[in-house]
Design a protein around this motif. Structure first.
Motif, PDB file in Angstrom:
ATOM      1  N   THR A   2       0.835  -1.203   0.000  1.00 42.91           N
ATOM      2  CA  THR A   2       0.000   0.000   0.000  1.00 42.91           C
ATOM      3  C   THR A   2       0.868   1.250   0.000  1.00 42.91           C
ATOM      4  O   THR A   2       2.067   1.187   0.281  1.00 42.91           O
ATOM      5  CB  THR A   2      -0.904   0.026   1.248  1.00 42.91           C
ATOM      6  OG1 THR A   2      -0.064   0.163   2.405  1.00 42.91           O
ATOM      7  CG2 THR A   2      -1.758  -1.227   1.362  1.00 42.91           C
ATOM      8  N   ASP A   3       0.241   2.393  -0.300  1.00 41.66           N
ATOM      9  CA  ASP A   3       0.968   3.665  -0.246  1.00 41.66           C
ATOM     10  C   ASP A   3       1.511   3.922   1.153  1.00 41.66           C
ATOM     11  O   ASP A   3       2.632   4.404   1.318  1.00 41.66           O
ATOM     12  CB  ASP A   3       0.063   4.824  -0.671  1.00 41.66           C
ATOM     13  CG  ASP A   3      -0.238   4.817  -2.161  1.00 41.66           C
ATOM     14  OD1 ASP A   3       0.467   4.101  -2.911  1.00 41.66           O
ATOM     15  OD2 ASP A   3      -1.173   5.523  -2.570  1.00 41.66           O
ATOM     16  N   LYS A   4       0.717   3.577   2.147  1.00 41.51           N
ATOM     17  CA  LYS A   4       1.151   3.768   3.533  1.00 41.51           C
ATOM     18  C   LYS A   4       2.405   2.939   3.815  1.00 41.51           C
ATOM     19  O   LYS A   4       3.366   3.432   4.414  1.00 41.51           O
ATOM     20  CB  LYS A   4       0.034   3.371   4.500  1.00 41.51           C
ATOM     21  CG  LYS A   4       0.404   3.514   5.958  1.00 41.51           C
ATOM     22  CD  LYS A   4      -0.742   3.081   6.870  1.00 41.51           C
ATOM     23  CE  LYS A   4      -0.347   3.199   8.322  1.00 41.51           C
ATOM     24  NZ  LYS A   4      -1.432   2.773   9.215  1.00 41.51           N
ATOM     25  N   ARG A   6       4.589   1.843   1.619  1.00 40.32           N
ATOM     26  CA  ARG A   6       5.702   2.404   0.843  1.00 40.32           C
ATOM     27  C   ARG A   6       6.315   3.612   1.552  1.00 40.32           C
ATOM     28  O   ARG A   6       7.525   3.727   1.678  1.00 40.32           O
ATOM     29  CB  ARG A   6       5.229   2.822  -0.545  1.00 40.32           C
ATOM     30  CG  ARG A   6       5.172   1.718  -1.537  1.00 40.32           C
ATOM     31  CD  ARG A   6       4.892   2.246  -2.953  1.00 40.32           C
ATOM     32  NE  ARG A   6       4.554   1.147  -3.814  1.00 40.32           N
ATOM     33  CZ  ARG A   6       3.324   0.689  -4.029  1.00 40.32           C
ATOM     34  NH1 ARG A   6       2.298   1.264  -3.443  1.00 40.32           N
ATOM     35  NH2 ARG A   6       3.116  -0.337  -4.827  1.00 40.32           N
TER      36      ARG A   6
END
Length: 87
Positions: A2-4, A6
């Motif tokens: 997820t972006d979180k 990353r």
């Protein structure tokens, strides 16, 4: 990933790099190398802050507000540690 996840990985990497460049700059063999490494360290800190700010804005890095009591306790602890330094 997820972006979180990353961003969390990027933030951890930036913190790691900051530690390495801090030591590296302090042990530089000449002024030119020291200044170069210091500039790199500054860039790493800026990137680290940008990632932190983005995560905080998205609610992915929350900070706990410190009470006055907690602040005073931390100050006393730091003063104690400072007094224990050998110089």
């Amino acid at each position: 990933m997820t972006d979180k996840e990353r961003l969390n990985d990027i933030l951890a990497t930036e913190k790691y790099l900051a530690n390495i460049y801090n030591t590296s700059a302090s042990e530089a063999s000449n002024v030119s190398l020291f200044e170069f490494k210091l500039k790199m360290l500054e860039d790493i800190h800026k990137t680290q802050r940008e990632v932190f700010d983005l995560m905080h804005q998205k609610g992915w890095y929350n900070l706990e507000g410190a009470t006055e009591s907690k602040k005073e306790q931390d100050i006393m602890q730091l003063e104690k540690e400072l007094d224990e330094l050998p110089y």
